[in-house]
Scaffold this motif. Structure first.
Motif, PDB file in Angstrom:
ATOM      1  N   MET A 139     -22.699  19.516   1.489  1.00 53.63           N
ATOM      2  CA  MET A 139     -21.496  18.711   1.329  1.00 53.63           C
ATOM      3  C   MET A 139     -21.126  18.709  -0.143  1.00 53.63           C
ATOM      4  SD  MET A 139     -22.278  15.560   3.963  1.00 53.63           S
ATOM      5  CE  MET A 139     -24.066  15.637   3.898  1.00 53.63           C
ATOM      6  N   VAL A 140     -19.860  18.481  -0.416  1.00 55.99           N
ATOM      7  CA  VAL A 140     -19.368  18.591  -1.787  1.00 55.99           C
ATOM      8  C   VAL A 140     -18.526  17.373  -2.138  1.00 55.99           C
ATOM      9  CG1 VAL A 140     -19.402  21.117  -1.755  1.00 55.99           C
ATOM     10  CG2 VAL A 140     -17.329  19.897  -1.046  1.00 55.99           C
ATOM     11  N   GLU A 141     -18.111  17.330  -3.385  1.00 56.62           N
ATOM     12  CA  GLU A 141     -17.307  16.221  -3.909  1.00 56.62           C
ATOM     13  C   GLU A 141     -16.143  15.873  -2.982  1.00 56.62           C
ATOM     14  OE1 GLU A 141     -14.360  15.378  -7.751  1.00 56.62           O
ATOM     15  OE2 GLU A 141     -15.856  16.987  -7.841  1.00 56.62           O
ATOM     16  N   GLY A 142     -16.035  14.570  -2.664  1.00 58.77           N
ATOM     17  CA  GLY A 142     -14.946  14.091  -1.819  1.00 58.77           C
ATOM     18  C   GLY A 142     -15.279  14.011  -0.346  1.00 58.77           C
ATOM     19  N   ASP A 143     -16.354  14.676   0.096  1.00 60.98           N
ATOM     20  CA  ASP A 143     -16.734  14.601   1.509  1.00 60.98           C
ATOM     21  C   ASP A 143     -17.200  13.187   1.867  1.00 60.98           C
ATOM     22  OD1 ASP A 143     -16.152  17.248   1.912  1.00 60.98           O
ATOM     23  OD2 ASP A 143     -18.237  17.933   1.980  1.00 60.98           O
ATOM     24  N   LEU A 144     -16.957  12.805   3.101  1.00 59.34           N
ATOM     25  CA  LEU A 144     -17.399  11.503   3.603  1.00 59.34           C
ATOM     26  C   LEU A 144     -18.740  11.631   4.297  1.00 59.34           C
ATOM     27  CD1 LEU A 144     -14.026  10.181   5.064  1.00 59.34           C
ATOM     28  CD2 LEU A 144     -15.218   9.318   3.025  1.00 59.34           C
ATOM     29  N   VAL A 145     -19.569  10.603   4.091  1.00 62.89           N
ATOM     30  CA  VAL A 145     -20.907  10.568   4.671  1.00 62.89           C
ATOM     31  C   VAL A 145     -21.085   9.224   5.373  1.00 62.89           C
ATOM     32  CG1 VAL A 145     -23.381  10.618   4.160  1.00 62.89           C
ATOM     33  CG2 VAL A 145     -21.805  12.053   2.843  1.00 62.89           C
ATOM     34  N   HIS A 163     -32.718   5.854   7.569  1.00 57.94           N
ATOM     35  CA  HIS A 163     -31.407   5.782   8.205  1.00 57.94           C
ATOM     36  C   HIS A 163     -30.944   7.206   8.443  1.00 57.94           C
ATOM     37  CE1 HIS A 163     -30.345   1.454   7.678  1.00 57.94           C
ATOM     38  NE2 HIS A 163     -31.248   1.545   6.712  1.00 57.94           N
ATOM     39  N   ASP A 164     -30.445   7.489   9.635  1.00 50.93           N
ATOM     40  CA  ASP A 164     -29.838   8.790   9.865  1.00 50.93           C
ATOM     41  C   ASP A 164     -28.627   8.945   8.949  1.00 50.93           C
ATOM     42  OD1 ASP A 164     -31.655   9.492  11.854  1.00 50.93           O
ATOM     43  OD2 ASP A 164     -30.417   8.647  13.459  1.00 50.93           O
ATOM     44  N   ILE A 165     -28.380  10.166   8.514  1.00 52.23           N
ATOM     45  CA  ILE A 165     -27.265  10.454   7.617  1.00 52.23           C
ATOM     46  C   ILE A 165     -26.444  11.568   8.233  1.00 52.23           C
ATOM     47  CG2 ILE A 165     -26.618  11.273   5.316  1.00 52.23           C
ATOM     48  CD1 ILE A 165     -29.209   9.957   4.289  1.00 52.23           C
ATOM     49  N   GLU A 166     -25.145  11.295   8.409  1.00 54.49           N
ATOM     50  CA  GLU A 166     -24.267  12.245   9.099  1.00 54.49           C
ATOM     51  C   GLU A 166     -23.045  12.563   8.249  1.00 54.49           C
ATOM     52  OE1 GLU A 166     -24.350  13.664  12.175  1.00 54.49           O
ATOM     53  OE2 GLU A 166     -26.283  12.819  12.773  1.00 54.49           O
ATOM     54  N   PRO A 167     -22.685  13.845   8.144  1.00 52.53           N
ATOM     55  CA  PRO A 167     -21.376  14.167   7.560  1.00 52.53           C
ATOM     56  C   PRO A 167     -20.286  13.689   8.505  1.00 52.53           C
ATOM     57  CG  PRO A 167     -22.416  16.141   8.443  1.00 52.53           C
ATOM     58  CD  PRO A 167     -23.428  15.042   8.559  1.00 52.53           C
ATOM     59  N   VAL A 168     -19.217  13.133   7.950  1.00 51.32           N
ATOM     60  CA  VAL A 168     -18.123  12.636   8.794  1.00 51.32           C
ATOM     61  C   VAL A 168     -17.262  13.787   9.279  1.00 51.32           C
ATOM     62  CG1 VAL A 168     -16.014  11.235   8.780  1.00 51.32           C
ATOM     63  CG2 VAL A 168     -18.133  10.351   7.769  1.00 51.32           C
ATOM     64  N   GLY A 169     -17.054  14.784   8.427  1.00 52.85           N
ATOM     65  CA  GLY A 169     -16.271  15.954   8.822  1.00 52.85           C
ATOM     66  C   GLY A 169     -17.117  16.946   9.595  1.00 52.85           C
ATOM     67  N   ILE A 170     -16.572  18.104   9.809  1.00 51.76           N
ATOM     68  CA  ILE A 170     -17.270  19.146  10.572  1.00 51.76           C
ATOM     69  C   ILE A 170     -18.507  19.583   9.798  1.00 51.76           C
ATOM     70  CG2 ILE A 170     -17.083  21.450  11.546  1.00 51.76           C
ATOM     71  CD1 ILE A 170     -14.054  20.943  11.811  1.00 51.76           C
ATOM     72  N   PRO A 171     -19.704  19.376  10.364  1.00 51.51           N
ATOM     73  CA  PRO A 171     -20.916  19.719   9.616  1.00 51.51           C
ATOM     74  C   PRO A 171     -21.132  21.227   9.541  1.00 51.51           C
ATOM     75  CG  PRO A 171     -21.473  18.957  11.827  1.00 51.51           C
ATOM     76  CD  PRO A 171     -19.985  18.790  11.680  1.00 51.51           C
ATOM     77  N   GLY A 172     -21.668  21.660   8.421  1.00 48.29           N
ATOM     78  CA  GLY A 172     -22.010  23.068   8.282  1.00 48.29           C
ATOM     79  C   GLY A 172     -23.236  23.413   9.099  1.00 48.29           C
ATOM     80  N   ALA A 173     -23.438  24.689   9.309  1.00 42.85           N
ATOM     81  CA  ALA A 173     -24.559  25.132  10.140  1.00 42.85           C
ATOM     82  C   ALA A 173     -25.844  25.257   9.343  1.00 42.85           C
ATOM     83  CB  ALA A 173     -24.210  26.471  10.789  1.00 42.85           C
ATOM     84  N   GLU A 174     -25.744  25.599   8.065  1.00 47.68           N
ATOM     85  CA  GLU A 174     -26.944  25.846   7.265  1.00 47.68           C
ATOM     86  C   GLU A 174     -27.466  24.545   6.670  1.00 47.68           C
ATOM     87  OE1 GLU A 174     -28.405  28.459   3.388  1.00 47.68           O
ATOM     88  OE2 GLU A 174     -26.449  28.836   4.305  1.00 47.68           O
TER      89      GLU A 174
END
Length: 419
Positions: free
Chosen positions: A358-364, A321-332
């Protein structure tokens, strides 16, 4: 990624709704379904078969929520069911019985009676033993069951060994060469009306060749049955067309429809299709939240509040399954183990996936989660079951409330002799 999902100012949206707003309202983990995406898939399939005599029956097992069944029934789709419970769901959602097909290898007498009393359109029968039993049940009710015999064309297909269903060693159907003799016997049964042949060779099929090879064998058997004097009129080709998980299928639905038209032109047969995954898989995500980022030497573990109890496909099938950060994704990007809270080593969504930090509390968002996701969720580890939301344009509603732990054990009884 389905076109119903996209980024605006870096934030991930479904249709006109930011996923972050859904998480704030419904909590996580939550399945988020796009009504617009499902309608578009259904219409694409219907349009591809324009001019052909085809009945599309949605495979309820892919995602059985009443709202989803209602949506498809309103578009004229029938329902492909595999249990009495799914028949009940289809009827509750407003699907007329004359568009319901009942498949499955182990229909019991009560389920047969249920289908017969509602006068459903078709029973897909998997064995001579089932056929004889259905005949007896139908006679006791003074009616007849319309039957399509499931034949096994011995074609290997499907995205995984566990979802390939058309080989000689699989439990489904009868050898295609036995169709004439079995339907000849069916024609003499007072409680049976033979109407056609059925096949389904697997799921998540990404090439056209296995479909055509199987269908040609079924068509040959269909002609032989008719030549034997049994006037069957339908061919049920099942479903199984793949969707875009890690890679896109090597054909479009228009290609598939053109192939079916080429090999069936002139037969005069009513065609039945039973897609499930194709209609729903890419039109939903599992929205989950990071509990914490655990780093141990060379390994980075992204620990989520969803686990294999919420979405079992990666653990069961090794599914991608593709996995995407919901917020603004980092570049690295860095290799990341994406895991859940379940006490099993198999509780992984991805291994070594290149993801931004990604860190604690981020949406995925775990993508392509609409098929065999929520319907296969469990209470394992007694974790609260996920909620479900449906989005349509700029509106959204909770369609399944989160199932608290107390609901999981409210029907359990402690015997009085335990003290």
């Amino acid at each position: 990624m389905s076109p119903v999902f996209g980024r605006r100012s870096g934030q991930l949206f479904v249709e006109e709704v930011p996923l972050a707003a859904i998480a704030e309202m419904a909590g996580t983990p939550v399945y988020v379904n796009s009504a617009g995406g499902m309608r578009a898939q259904a219409r694409a399939l219907i349009d591809a078969f324009a001019g052909q005599d085809v009945q599309v029956c949605y495979a309820v097992k892919a995602n059985h929520h009443l709202a989803i069944l209602k949506l498809f029934a309103s578009l004229g789709l029938g329902m492909d069911t595999v249990s009495g419970g799914e028949i009940a769901r289809a009827l509750k959602a407003g699907c007329p019985p004359e568009r319901i097909v009942f498949a499955g290898v182990a229909k019991d007498d009560d389920e047969m009676r249920q289908g017969l009393r509602h006068d459903i359109w078709q029973f897909n029968v998997e064995s001579i033993e089932e056929l004889r039993r259905l005949d007896q049940v139908a006679q006791t009710l003074g009616t007849r069951a319309r039957v399509a015999l499931r034949v096994n064309p011995n074609v290997a297909a499907g995205g995984h060994d566990k979802i390939s269903t058309g080989r000689k060693g699989d439990k489904f159907g009868v050898p295609v060469e036995n169709a004439v003799s079995i339907l000849g016997e069916a024609a003499r049964m007072p409680g049976i009306e033979p109407v056609g042949l059925h096949c389904h060779i697997g799921s998540q099929i990404t090439e056209l060749a296995p479909f055509e090879a199987a269908y040609l064998r079924v068509i040959e058997a269909w002609k032989a049955v008719r030549q034997s004097g049994v006037p069957i009129t339908r061919i049920d080709f099942g479903g199984g067309f793949g969707v875009h998980y890690r890679e896109a299928p090597n054909f479009t639905i228009a290609d598939y429809a053109a192939m079916v038209k080429r090999i069936t032109t002139g037969l005069g047969a009513k065609l039945v299709l039973e897609p499930g995954r194709f209609l729903v898989a890419e039109q939903a995500v599992l929205l989950t939240r990071v509990i914490y980022l655990k780093e141990t030497g060379e390994h980075r573990f992204l620990v989520l509040d969803a686990g294999m109890n919420t979405l079992i496909r990666p653990a069961m099938y090794g599914a991608w399954h593709d996995i995407e950060p919901v917020g603004i994704p980092g570049a690295e990007l860095a290799p990341t183990e994406v895991v859940g809270p379940i006490c099993e080593s198999s509780d992984f969504f991805a291994r070594g996936r290149m993801l931004p930090r990604m860190v604690e509390g981020d949406l995925v968002a775990i993508m392509q989660a609409g098929a065999y996701g929520r319907v296969m969720a469990s209470d394992y580890n007694s974790r609260p079951g996920p909620a479900e939301v449906m989005v349509d344009g700029d509106q959204f509603d909770v369609i399944t409330r989160r199932r608290p732990v107390e609901k999981q054990y409210e029907d359990e009884v402690i015997p009085p002799w335990l003290g």
